[in-house]
Design a protein around this motif. Sequence first.
Motif, PDB file in Angstrom:
ATOM      1  N   ARG A 143       0.829  -1.211   0.000  1.00 13.34           N
ATOM      2  CA  ARG A 143       0.000   0.000   0.000  1.00 13.34           C
ATOM      3  C   ARG A 143       0.860   1.255   0.000  1.00 13.34           C
ATOM      4  O   ARG A 143       0.511   2.245  -0.635  1.00 13.34           O
ATOM      5  N   ARG A 146       3.390   5.602  -5.888  1.00 12.38           N
ATOM      6  CA  ARG A 146       3.165   5.666  -7.341  1.00 12.38           C
ATOM      7  C   ARG A 146       2.039   6.635  -7.671  1.00 12.38           C
ATOM      8  O   ARG A 146       2.125   7.389  -8.644  1.00 12.38           O
ATOM      9  N   ALA A 147       0.987   6.642  -6.860  1.00 12.09           N
ATOM     10  CA  ALA A 147      -0.131   7.549  -7.098  1.00 12.09           C
ATOM     11  C   ALA A 147       0.296   8.998  -6.940  1.00 12.09           C
ATOM     12  O   ALA A 147      -0.097   9.867  -7.728  1.00 12.09           O
ATOM     13  N   ILE A 148       1.127   9.267  -5.950  1.00 15.05           N
ATOM     14  CA  ILE A 148       1.621  10.632  -5.737  1.00 15.05           C
ATOM     15  C   ILE A 148       2.476  11.067  -6.920  1.00 15.05           C
ATOM     16  O   ILE A 148       2.332  12.197  -7.421  1.00 15.05           O
ATOM     17  N   LYS A 149       3.335  10.183  -7.422  1.00 14.76           N
ATOM     18  CA  LYS A 149       4.162  10.505  -8.576  1.00 14.76           C
ATOM     19  C   LYS A 149       3.306  10.808  -9.797  1.00 14.76           C
ATOM     20  O   LYS A 149       3.586  11.734 -10.555  1.00 14.76           O
ATOM     21  N   ARG A 150       2.250   9.992  -9.991  1.00 15.47           N
ATOM     22  CA  ARG A 150       1.358  10.241 -11.146  1.00 15.47           C
ATOM     23  C   ARG A 150       0.695  11.598 -11.035  1.00 15.47           C
ATOM     24  O   ARG A 150       0.558  12.308 -12.020  1.00 15.47           O
ATOM     25  N   ASP A 151       0.283  11.955  -9.839  1.00 16.49           N
ATOM     26  CA  ASP A 151      -0.411  13.225  -9.632  1.00 16.49           C
ATOM     27  C   ASP A 151       0.519  14.422  -9.809  1.00 16.49           C
ATOM     28  O   ASP A 151       0.059  15.510 -10.131  1.00 16.49           O
ATOM     29  N   GLN A 152       1.805  14.213  -9.601  1.00 19.11           N
ATOM     30  CA  GLN A 152       2.764  15.320  -9.722  1.00 19.11           C
ATOM     31  C   GLN A 152       3.157  15.568 -11.162  1.00 19.11           C
ATOM     32  O   GLN A 152       3.717  16.610 -11.472  1.00 19.11           O
ATOM     33  N   GLN A 205       3.812   1.503  -1.381  1.00 19.85           N
ATOM     34  CA  GLN A 205       4.319   1.625  -2.751  1.00 19.85           C
ATOM     35  C   GLN A 205       3.235   2.151  -3.680  1.00 19.85           C
ATOM     36  O   GLN A 205       3.499   3.001  -4.535  1.00 19.85           O
ATOM     37  N   GLU A 206       2.015   1.654  -3.540  1.00 20.15           N
ATOM     38  CA  GLU A 206       0.914   2.130  -4.374  1.00 20.15           C
ATOM     39  C   GLU A 206       0.668   3.614  -4.155  1.00 20.15           C
ATOM     40  O   GLU A 206       0.440   4.365  -5.112  1.00 20.15           O
ATOM     41  N   THR A 207       0.730   4.043  -2.904  1.00 18.06           N
ATOM     42  CA  THR A 207       0.532   5.455  -2.592  1.00 18.06           C
ATOM     43  C   THR A 207       1.641   6.294  -3.210  1.00 18.06           C
ATOM     44  O   THR A 207       1.377   7.359  -3.779  1.00 18.06           O
TER      45      THR A 207
END
Length: 63
Positions: free
Chosen positions: A50, A56-62, A52-54
């Motif tokens: 979880r 990756r999600a933060i990187k996508r949003d940035q 790691q998933e978070t």
Amino acid sequence: MAGKGRQDKIKGKAKEMTGKVTGDREMQAEGQLDQARGEAKKTKAKAGERIQETGRAIKRDQT
């Protein structure tokens, strides 16, 4: 995550049952401890995934 802690849980259940059948309370307690250790490993692996998933999600949003 698959398999994380599973071996400890299976081994623990076998020890617990053997302890019950033979009346060996120490072995029964060891089995319960092994099962708890297996559950902890499973929870740790799930938490790591979880995180790691978070990340990756933060990187996508940035981007």
